[in-house]
Design an enzyme around this catalytic site. Sequence first.
Site, PDB file in Angstrom:
ATOM      1  N   CYS A  66       0.804  -1.309  -0.070  1.00  0.00           N
ATOM      2  CA  CYS A  66       0.043  -0.017   0.062  1.00  0.00           C
ATOM      3  C   CYS A  66       0.758   1.210  -0.083  1.00  0.00           C
ATOM      4  O   CYS A  66       1.669   1.705   0.864  1.00  0.00           O
ATOM      5  CB  CYS A  66      -0.799  -0.125   0.991  1.00  0.00           C
ATOM      6  N   TYR A 201      -5.509   5.683  -9.137  1.00  0.00           N
ATOM      7  CA  TYR A 201      -6.790   4.908  -8.627  1.00  0.00           C
ATOM      8  C   TYR A 201      -7.638   5.481  -9.431  1.00  0.00           C
ATOM      9  O   TYR A 201      -8.786   4.737  -9.879  1.00  0.00           O
ATOM     10  CB  TYR A 201      -6.996   4.863  -7.051  1.00  0.00           C
TER      11      TYR A 201
END
Length: 343
Positions: A66, A201
Amino acid sequence: MNQLVNGEWRTDTYETTDEEGAFQRGETTFRNWIAGSDVPGHVDAEPDERFQPEAGRYHLYVSYACPWAHRTLLARSLLGLEDAIGVSVVDPYRDEDGWQFTPEKDGCTPDHLHDSDYLRELYVAADPDATCRVTVPVLWDTEEETIVNNESREILRMLSTAFADLGNGVSLLPDADDDATVADVDEVITDIYEPINNGVYRAGFATSQSAYEEAIDDLFGALDAYDERLADQRYLVGDSLTEADICMFTTLVRFDQVYHTHFMCNRQFVHQYDNLWPYLRDLYQTPGVAETVNIAHIKEHYYTTHPDVTPSGIIARGPDLDFEADHDRERLGGEAPTPTADD
């Protein structure tokens, strides 16, 4: 998307896109600040005296995969806080049950504090009626037995300021001798968030062509601009590596490996940029950085965890990048972080 609802795990409650097909990132839930933190002026928060900065009291829950959690790992390493703040690492693969602990897997650990099976157990322990997504990073307080904060940008600032006396003397913010200011750092962090950090994203999770096109235009417009900015300065703000560089690094180091292909950000590789690519190598070669980068976890997570994007779960092999190649960025001046105290 899966999340907790009144303390119960649900798999059908959180929508990631709006009616126009644009990706919408949910808000983080736990937003306390440790005493002694320098809270950015635009944040409506005050340090909480319950949370005192003490060695051994706090614990980070992270994923190497992440980019948001990676920010906190980088700060912990660069600031020499490894002995002061413990870490537990979740499995890069995330299924319907959310982030899980699989200590038998390379690079993963058990939950060193609670021996939990899933990260969501910590969220329920902190708030039995929690209604929220379960995300990393998590900063846990072992004395109050609760989550202090799960917003990466805020944890990053706490590590930079509240824990300054527990580290190695490195600062990730401009000092009094620098022409730059903390406000300049905050401005860049804000400026790169939407088009770059979140932009990949927005492109990858878009469900309409128009939303995707907008995200790609914003992303590469910003990358082009910062490539030009870095032509004559070593770091993003002032003469030293700051939080802004950390926030840029965690996206750039993943870009060619996953975002370019997996999220269809394929107008250009980072390694094709004249300045972003040497800048990325410069940061990677800074002592304390490379050991926080786990490309295997990064690739496994993205290619196997988003079945709507890559339903086969096949992990792309390339590209083979040499992050250790010479970068020649020292000619621009500036100083890499140099510890001045025992850690």
